[in-house]
Design an enzyme around this catalytic site. Structure first.
Site, PDB file in Angstrom:
ATOM      1  N   ASP A  67      -7.654  -8.186   4.798  1.00 29.71           N
ATOM      2  CA  ASP A  67      -6.967  -7.661   3.613  1.00 29.71           C
ATOM      3  C   ASP A  67      -5.455  -7.677   3.753  1.00 29.71           C
ATOM      4  O   ASP A  67      -4.913  -7.925   4.834  1.00 29.71           O
ATOM      5  CB  ASP A  67      -7.465  -6.231   3.312  1.00 29.71           C
ATOM      6  CG  ASP A  67      -7.548  -5.339   4.555  1.00 29.71           C
ATOM      7  OD1 ASP A  67      -6.964  -5.714   5.588  1.00 29.71           O
ATOM      8  OD2 ASP A  67      -8.188  -4.293   4.487  1.00 29.71           O
ATOM      9  N   ASN A 134     -13.313   7.494   4.471  1.00 24.56           N
ATOM     10  CA  ASN A 134     -14.318   7.598   3.411  1.00 24.56           C
ATOM     11  C   ASN A 134     -15.394   6.513   3.534  1.00 24.56           C
ATOM     12  O   ASN A 134     -16.163   6.289   2.609  1.00 24.56           O
ATOM     13  CB  ASN A 134     -13.641   7.526   2.033  1.00 24.56           C
ATOM     14  CG  ASN A 134     -12.831   6.243   1.855  1.00 24.56           C
ATOM     15  OD1 ASN A 134     -12.924   5.334   2.668  1.00 24.56           O
ATOM     16  ND2 ASN A 134     -12.050   6.163   0.799  1.00 24.56           N
ATOM     17  N   HIS A 136     -14.803   3.261   4.015  1.00 24.87           N
ATOM     18  CA  HIS A 136     -14.456   1.921   3.509  1.00 24.87           C
ATOM     19  C   HIS A 136     -14.356   0.912   4.641  1.00 24.87           C
ATOM     20  O   HIS A 136     -14.053   1.259   5.782  1.00 24.87           O
ATOM     21  CB  HIS A 136     -13.211   1.945   2.612  1.00 24.87           C
ATOM     22  CG  HIS A 136     -11.894   2.099   3.294  1.00 24.87           C
ATOM     23  ND1 HIS A 136     -11.027   3.126   3.043  1.00 24.87           N
ATOM     24  CD2 HIS A 136     -11.259   1.308   4.201  1.00 24.87           C
ATOM     25  CE1 HIS A 136      -9.928   2.979   3.748  1.00 24.87           C
ATOM     26  NE2 HIS A 136     -10.046   1.878   4.479  1.00 24.87           N
ATOM     27  N   GLU A 141     -13.267   0.222  -1.171  1.00 25.22           N
ATOM     28  CA  GLU A 141     -13.363   1.669  -1.310  1.00 25.22           C
ATOM     29  C   GLU A 141     -14.747   2.075  -1.818  1.00 25.22           C
ATOM     30  O   GLU A 141     -15.501   1.224  -2.306  1.00 25.22           O
ATOM     31  CB  GLU A 141     -12.285   2.145  -2.289  1.00 25.22           C
ATOM     32  CG  GLU A 141     -10.857   1.885  -1.819  1.00 25.22           C
ATOM     33  CD  GLU A 141     -10.373   2.895  -0.779  1.00 25.22           C
ATOM     34  OE1 GLU A 141     -11.211   3.432  -0.019  1.00 25.22           O
ATOM     35  OE2 GLU A 141      -9.156   3.138  -0.719  1.00 25.22           O
TER      36      GLU A 141
HETATM   37  C1  GLP Z   1      -7.071   0.413   6.353  1.00 25.03           C
HETATM   38  C2  GLP Z   1      -7.591  -0.991   6.605  1.00 25.03           C
HETATM   39  C3  GLP Z   1      -8.986  -0.969   7.192  1.00 25.03           C
HETATM   40  C4  GLP Z   1      -9.043  -0.022   8.370  1.00 25.03           C
HETATM   41  C5  GLP Z   1      -8.689   1.365   7.904  1.00 25.03           C
HETATM   42  C6  GLP Z   1      -8.751   2.408   8.998  1.00 25.03           C
HETATM   43  O1  GLP Z   1      -7.566   0.959   5.187  1.00 25.03           O
HETATM   44  N1  GLP Z   1      -7.609  -1.753   5.402  1.00 25.03           N
HETATM   45  O2  GLP Z   1      -9.353  -2.283   7.568  1.00 25.03           O
HETATM   46  O3  GLP Z   1     -10.324  -0.040   8.939  1.00 25.03           O
HETATM   47  O4  GLP Z   1      -7.355   1.316   7.402  1.00 25.03           O
HETATM   48  O5  GLP Z   1      -7.569   2.424   9.718  1.00 25.03           O
HETATM   49  P1  GLP Z   1      -7.343   3.157  11.099  1.00 25.03           P
HETATM   50  O6  GLP Z   1      -8.021   2.317  12.118  1.00 25.03           O
HETATM   51  O7  GLP Z   1      -5.863   3.173  11.268  1.00 25.03           O
HETATM   52  O8  GLP Z   1      -7.925   4.508  10.979  1.00 25.03           O
END
Ligand code: GLP
Length: 239
Positions: A67, A134, A136, A141
């Site tokens: 993404d 959440n 995702h 989402e």
């Molecule tokens: C963002 C990214 C996800 C990732 C998530 C969790 O939303 N798009 O790919 O898994 O953050 O991030 P973190 O690992 O910093 O908790």
């Protein structure tokens, strides 16, 4: 689902790098799927170590990232392009890397092109995932439809809040992103999801033990034939 719980995130990251090493050693021209966020950072460091030590080589491998924020340029330090360049791409020798383009004027076309590009490389062999609080995956989402390919997504309040730490202030966090869809992720031949810390324990519980429901996008992984969750004790606390 194969679930492995580690004492600490150092072990978890080494295990994740081992899975990527195995992939590259058995198929040097693999198509690798990468994720951003803080969870995979140590795993990237371990992959870089294995590369520097001559254990693995990325020269025949290509990558696709999940993404990117919409409206953020590649050069911006908060972009996922920048993150990947900084954490991995500049340290190794991947043949070709792909990150969704968050600046395309025609985002619909850009999404279809990303899907076509992934397909042209034969699909993803090994996809790395983190998980949002959440549930995702990528930026899909809650309530994202499981059959979606690459798409434009509206970020939820909780994701915007969680990602504020990377920006000066909450108003600066983009409200939209381009993300591989759940279908793209699910089609990967092998998936490894990394999660650590207490704030992921509910998402992990719902992913593993909950109903398979678009309200928890990661819950679809229960049906994947080759999905491994690498967790630390805090993230696994409710299992
Ligand atoms: C963002 C990214 C996800 C990732 C998530 C969790 O939303 N798009 O790919 O898994 O953050 O991030 P973190 O690992 O910093 O908790």
């Amino acid at each position: 689902m194969n679930i492995v719980v580690f004492e600490n995130t150092d072990q978890l990251a080494k295990a994740c790098a081992c899975i990527f090493a195995h992939q590259l050693l058995t198929k040097p021209n693999s198509v690798l799927g990468f994720a951003t966020g803080s969870s995979p950072i140590k795993s990237y460091e371990e992959m870089v170590k294995l590369f520097r030590d001559g254990v693995i080589d990325f020269k025949e491998a290509v990558s696709f990232n999940l993404d990117e924020y919409i409206g953020v340029s590649e050069e911006s330090p908060v972009s996922y392009h920048y993150f990947m360049h900084d954490m991995l791409f500049r340290h190794v020798n991947l043949k070709k890397t792909h990150v969704p383009n968050g600046l395309d004027k025609d985002m619909e076309k850009s999404c279809r092109e990303y899907d076509a590009l992934i397909a042209s490389f034969g699909g993803i062999d090994l996809q790395l995932l983190g998980i949002g609080r959440n549930g995702h995956i990528g930026f899909n989402e809650p309530d994202s439809i499981f059959s979606a390919g690459t798409q434009v997504v509206q970020l939820t309040k909780s994701t915007i809040e969680a990602n504020t730490r990377f920006f000066d202030k909450e108003e600066d966090v983009p409200k939209t992103a381009i993300s591989m869809g759940v279908k793209n992720i699910f089609k990967a031949r092998k998936i490894v999801l990394v999660a650590n810390g207490e704030d992921k324990k509910e998402a992990i519980f719902n992913t593993v033990k909950g109903e398979i429901d678009p309200k928890v996008p990661a819950s679809i992984l229960q049906l994947h034939p080759d999905c491994t969750l690498l967790l630390d004790k805090a993230a696994a606390a409710l299992l």
